[in-house]
Each structure stands twice: as structure tokens, then as C-alpha cells.
Write an enzyme that holds these catalytic residues in place. Structure first.
Site, PDB file in Angstrom:
ATOM      1  CE  LYS A 195      85.377  18.205  20.609  1.00 29.07           C
ATOM      2  NZ  LYS A 195      84.320  19.058  21.186  1.00 29.07           N
ATOM      3  CD  GLU A 246      76.931  23.096  34.604  1.00 23.91           C
ATOM      4  OE1 GLU A 246      77.117  22.308  33.666  1.00 23.91           O
ATOM      5  OE2 GLU A 246      77.831  23.378  35.444  1.00 23.91           O
ATOM      6  NE  ARG A 281      78.434  19.866  37.665  1.00 16.47           N
ATOM      7  CZ  ARG A 281      79.618  19.849  37.074  1.00 16.47           C
ATOM      8  NH1 ARG A 281      79.714  20.092  35.782  1.00 16.47           N
ATOM      9  NH2 ARG A 281      80.705  19.610  37.758  1.00 16.47           N
TER      10      ARG A 281
END
Length: 656
Positions: free
Chosen positions: A290, A382, A410
């Protein structure tokens, strides 16, 4: 590969990138040209995001992957589906939108995420994670039914692939043996500890003809007896399982290759080219870094996950005088929550903090450090977060689920079935309720009041400032049952937060101002914006505080004393807090006109929050005009307030 140490403040020279008007221009590029294009793309991405702000590290990490994909695939006919979209900025640049990057995340500009409405190259709109494999699988199945030979590629991160939806899609893809390629972009933030020389070496072995010949040869040596073949297969699986997650994916029916270096363009183009021609589900596991190519982001990938817009340096003439008062720094609502949960945890050892991969965003950093045994980051899951909290509540603990409004959608079934239906003691701290601004429609918290209000047993609170937020979090924590406190992104009014925590009386509103004829019922932060209308129209102003249970005693009193009601909320009008007032009113013997002010029945796209509020008339002046028009149409306003009166009232409110 070029490595940058700073963000360019002027547009860099990008000769190869300037030649790419669409991915078709990349088809015949040589390996050397592709490498130079990747350098150009990285330089331009750094410059563009520096000008606009936005997600940063993920895009830098997939520069080579994006170049390889658009070089090999025939997009947009071949379907390329990005997961989440944080990493899709290079994709936008290579697909004809580079000249528009200065409008990224701004009103009427490029969206922060892939959007089907923006480009034919964005095959699937995303914003929530872990949807790419399901979407690409659906496309692959449909192409098979249509007898199409197009290719289908889903790019998903190591965090997103842990979600249940991604697992379900992997299982189904293996079952139907769909022709598709899943690229697992592992940026070493979550999984795959077994990377490095040995893993790369074994990857090369597993993909080689030599390995295939040896495997077939072992079968010949052992013979065709089922027991012998089973021994050979099990031995191979155990050896691979020691150093690779490939066994797991192969058990699901995927042909697994990897891990390979995700910044090696030559390898990427080779594997993508070969694997997209194979029959059945394929999984290419790549390892990336990243923030790759920008050294500060490589060293701090979390800090550089997103970047704020780079503001030009101010001249000394622009600086305030040394004797000028320093403006009071306002707290963010997430900071209020972060301080509260640490204070509450110190008082009660039963408190547990849960978040679905939102530690920094929800500001659970201090809590995770001070109470590590009571902090649970469940990753991008979630549904699991909500039911995990339910299970903890069954055993006498008090879970606090810190979650964004848009992501709570969600876990809705779990909220109803696993928490509310069982009357379990769980507090939901709902961050980013309302418009979030530059991330746009996928991240706006526009519906939580509507979808929570219909659930029995729920208590729903809407703080109007920072101190109310703190006290309501404490109130919800003390309440025995499911409760939710929803608060917006960013700062509040600047109200001081009291260290002492006092539980509010459940379902009781607060009168802010006495007035005549009109009662303004504010749910949440719009209370401040409603003050202009209250002053101008001499209206009663109420901080309703609770959406559920609603203060029926207060409403009954107001109904007898006023000729009209106006409700204000940062939520969709449909099914929102105003609807709760309307439903109550229809049960009464007296009815008065009611104006519901909130979000219109449309998806509100990206832009700065103040300009978005101006667009939908939710700023102070817009609220006043809406109320004036409503009252005038019903003959309830003797005469329109003059501009002078309005300006005086505005000045008065501002002074306060």
C-alpha cells in the site's frame, strides 16, 4: 520503478500517459513502455490526489496491476470489476478520465468510486466492500447463457475477501465452475504471512510444467489404486498448505496461483494473460505494498490511506494578527465518541467495543490501546459484528458497536433478528449519519432513522451538539435494551462536553425557544440551522432528542398551542422522524398542517456538505424559505418577512 518522496505541486511530465486516451492505446505497448507508463501514472496520481484529496495508498499499490489488466484485457467488452473502489483512481485515469481528475469527489465531478453512470469502463458501481466476486460471477454466468466469450475479472483486497459475502461468492463460483479470474490483492495488511522467497519459489513450481509432470509421474509410480491416489493427493495438499493459502481456494474449486509480486509488471501480464484463457474459476494471489512508490505512504500505510487536499501556503499578509483571538477548536463527533467510550469503560468493566474495520474512522484508537482485551475489530464483517454483540449481551456484557450509518445497512437482518427480537442490551454508536460529502451516495447515512424506527424495542437518539452526543451515548449505554445514537461526520457547533455523564430521561424533548403559531421540531444537528427560522418567524423551537420513543406529551401540548408543525432531520423524509410525528398526529382529534424537511427522494451525490445542503435547501436560509412558502400557501403567515428582518434575525443568531 520511480520512488517519490514528495507530492508534486505542479503537473509532472507524463509523455507516455499523455498518449493513452483509452486502454486500446496500451494494447501494443512493449514491456519497457508499460513500465514507463506505470511511472507516469504513479506521478500523475500523486499530483491529482494532492490537488483534490481522496483515497491514496490503495491506488498507488495497484499501479502495475491496473496497467497490466488494461494491457491484457479488451475492456470494456471484457468485464473488470473493482472491489470497494479506493484503488480505482488509476483505472479512471487510464480509461479516458485523467483530464477530469481535478473534479474528483467534487460536486458534478468524478465520483470517489467506480460508477456505471460515469463510464462504460466502470462495469459495476461500488462503495461498500466485498461485492466484486458476486458481481463478476453474475456477469460470467450471464455471458455463458448469452454464449459470449468475454473475460471476467474481479479485483478484491485481503481485507474485503474476509467478508461473508465474498466467501459466499467464492463458494458459488467453484460450484458452477464459472469462467472468471479473481485477483486477490494482498497488501500485507491482513493475511498471508507466508510470503517471500520460499513462497515465490513454490509458486513458480506449482505453475510449471515440471511440477505437473512430477505430479502425474507420482500417480504412475503409485499406481491407479484409489488408496495410492488418495495418498498422493493428500501429501500434495499438506505440503502446499504449510506455505500457502492456496489449498483453501482449491478446496472451493479454484485453480490457485501465487503469491506473486504485484509490482512486477512482466509477471502480472504473463499470469493474467494465461489465466484468463483457462476454463473454470481462477484465483491469482498477488502481494502489493500500500502506497508503493511514495516512501512516506509505504512507511505509514494507515496514515496515508486517504489524503486531504493540499492547500497552498499562505503569505504572511494572510496570517491573522498576533493579538487576534484564536478561534475555538471544535471537536469532531468521532472524538466525542472516542473520549466517551474510554470514560465509560473505566466505570464499567462489562463494556466491550466492537467495530467492523473502522478503528481509526470511529476513533477507537485510544480504547483499543487502553482496553485491548475488550476491543474487537471483526474486519469487514458487519453482519458478524452485530450478532457477535448479541452473543456477548447474552452473557451479561454490554457491547458497543461503533459503525457507520451506511455500513449498518449491511447488518440490518442481524439487528432485527438477533438483537431487537431478543431484546438484547446492545448500543449502536452510528457515525457518519447524514451527508458525508466527498465520498458521495454510497457513503451517505441517509436512511438509518427510517430503517431503525420501524423496529420494535429500539431507542433512537439524535444529538444536536457534542455534549448531547456524549450524554446520549451514556443514556443509551445505561438503557437496558437495544439503543442507537446517530451522529454526523465532522465537527459540531463547538459546544463544551461536560465530563460528568448524566442519563437523559428516555423519550423526553427539550424546549429551546418559546414562540407562536409554528412549532419547529428539530431532530439532531439541524437544530442550529433552524434557529434562523425560529427567530425570524417567532416560532417555537424544540430539540426533539428522541426519534423513538417520541415525546408525545410535548407534541400534545404543542398541538393545542400552535397552528402548524415543521419537522427537520438529516435523513430521508420517507419514513423518517417527521413521519413519526405525522403518524402520531393522525391518531389525535386535532390535526394541523405539517411540513417535513429532510433529504429528498433521490440519491445525493458527492460534493462539499455545505453546497449539497444549499442544493437541497437544508442550510439555514433554505430552511427559512421552505417554511415561509409552506405557511404562506396555507395563509398562516400574515406577511412575508422582509429581507431586512431576515438579515437582522440571521445576524442575531450568528452573534449567539
Amino acid at each position: 520503478m520511480k520512488v517519490f518522496t514528495s507530492i508534486p505541486t505542479s503537473k509532472p511530465a507524463t509523455p507516455l500517459l499523455d498518449r493513452v486516451k483509452s486502454p486500446k492505446d496500451m494494447t501494443n505497448m512493449s514491456a519497457e513502455e508499460l513500465a514507463a507508463l506505470a511511472d507516469d501514472l504513479r506521478a500523475y496520481l500523486l499530483y491529482a490526489v494532492g490537488q483534490t484529496g481522496g483515497h491514496f495508498g490503495a491506488g498507488l499499490g495497484v499501479i502495475e496491476l491496473t496497467v497490466a489488466l488494461h494491457h491484457v484485457l479488451n475492456t470494456p467488452d471484457d468485464r473488470l470489476v473493482w472491489d470497494v473502489g479506493h484503488q480505482a483512481y488509476p483505472h479512471k485515469i487510464l480509461t479516458g478520465r485523467g483530464h477530469m481528475m481535478s473534479t474528483l469527489r467534487q460536486k458534478d465531478g468524478l465520483a470517489a468510486f467506480p460508477s456505471r453512470f460515469e463510464s462504460e469502463y466502470d462495469t459495476f458501481g461500488v462503495g461498500h466492500s466485498s461485492t466484486s466476486i458476486s458481481a463478476a460471477l453474475g456477469m460470467a454466468i450471464a455471458s455463458g447463457l448469452n454464449q459470449s466469450n468475454r473475460k471476467h475479472v474481479a479485483v478484491i483486497g485481503d481485507g474485503a475477501i474476509t467478508a461473508g459475502m465474498a466467501m459466499e461468492a467464492l463458494s458459488h463460483a467453484g460450484d458452477v465452475k464459472a469462467n472468471m479470474l479473481v485477483i486477490l490483492n494482498d497488501n500485507q495488511m491482513s493475511i498471508s504471512e507466508s510470503v517471500g522467497g520460499l513462497s515465490s519459489y513454490l509458486s513458480r513450481i506449482w505453475a510449471s510444467k515440471t511440477y505437473m509432470h512430477l505430479r502425474e509421474g507420482s500417480k504412475k509410480v503409485l499406481g491407479s489404486h484409489p488408496t495410492a491416489l488418495n495418498i498422493a493427493r493428500k501429501t500434495e495438499e499438506h505440503v502446499k498448505g504449510l506455505v500457502s493459502p492456496g489449498t483453501f481456494f482449491e478446496e472451493l474449486g479454484f485453480n490457485y496461483i501465487g503469491p506473486i509480486d504485484g509490482h512486477d509488471l512482466e509477471k502480472l501480464t504473463h499470469y493474467i494473460d494465461k489465466m484468463t484463457t483457462l476454463e473454470g474459476p481462477q484465483l491469482l494471489h498477488i502481494v502489493t505494498k500500500k502506497g508503493k512508490g511514495f516512501s512516506p505512504a509505504e512507511q505509514d500505510p494507515i496514515g496515508y490511506h486517504a489524503l486531504s487536499k493540499m492547500e497552498p501556503k499562505k503569505d504572511n499578509a494572510d496570517k491573522p494578527a498576533s493579538d487576534a483571538p484564536t478561534p475555538k477548536k471544535k471537536k469532531k463527533y468521532s472524538d466525542v465518541f472516542g473520549e466517551w467510550i474510554c470514560d465509560e469503560a473505566a466505570r464499567d468493566e462489562k463494556l466491550i467495543g466492537i467495530t467492523p474495520a473502522m478503528r481509526e474512522g470511529s476513533n477507537l484508537i485510544a480504547f483499543s490501546q487502553q482496553y485491548p482485551s475488550r476491543y474487537f475489530d471483526v474486519a469487514i464483517a458487519e453482519q458478524h459484528a452485530v450478532t457477535l454483540a448479541a452473543g456477548m449481551a447474552c452473557e451479561g456484557h454490554k457491547p458497543v458497536v461503533a459503525i457507520y450509518s451506511t455500513f449498518l445497512q449491511r447488518g440490518y437482518d442481524q439487528l432485527i433478528h438477533d438483537v431487537a427480537l431478543q431484546k438484547l442490551d446492545v448500543l449502536f454508536a452510528i457515525d457518519r449519519a447524514g451527508l458525508v460529502g466527498n465520498d458521495g451516495a454510497t457513503h451517505n447515512g441517509s436512511y438509518d432513522i427510517s430503517f431503525l424506527r420501524c423496529i420494535p424495542e429500539m431507542v433512537i437518539m439524535t444529538p444536536s451538539d457534542e455534549n448531547e452526543c456524549r450524554q446520549m451515548l451514556h443514556t443509551g449505554y445505561q438503557y437496558q435494551g437495544p439503543a442507537a445514537v446517530r451522529y454526523p461526520r465532522g465537527t459540531g457547533t463547538g459546544a463544551d462536553t461536560q465530563k460528568a455523564m448524566t442519563a437523559l430521561e428516555i423519550g423526553k424533548a427539550r424546549k429551546v425557544r418559546d414562540g407562536e403559531k409554528v412549532a419547529l421540531l428539530a431532530f439532531g444537528p439541524l437544530l442550529a440551522s433552524a434557529q434562523l427560522a425560529a427567530e425570524t418567524l417567532n416560532a417555537t423551537l424544540i430539540d426533539m432528542r428522541f426519534v423513538k420513543p417520541i415525546d408525545t406529551e410535548m407534541l400534545a401540548t404543542l398541538l393545542q398551542e400552535h397552528d402548524a408543525f415543521v419537522t427537520l432531520e438529516e435523513n430521508a423524509v420517507a419514513g423518517g422522524a417527521g413521519s413519526a410525528v405525522l403518524e402520531w398526529m393522525h391518531e389525535q382529534t386535532k390535526l394541523v398542517p405539517l411540513l417535513q424537511i429532510g433529504y429528498p427522494d433521490l440519491f445525493i451525490e458527492q460534493g462539499d456538505v455545505p453546497e449539497l445542503y444549499e442544493d437541497i435547501n437544508l442550510h439555514a436560509e433554505g430552511i427559512l424559505i421552505q417554511i415561509q412558502n409552506f405557511l404562506n400557501a396555507r395563509g398562516l403567515l400574515a406577511s412575508k418577512s422582509s429581507p431586512t428582518e431576515t438579515q437582522k434575525a440571521k445576524a442575531s443568531v450568528s452573534a449567539k
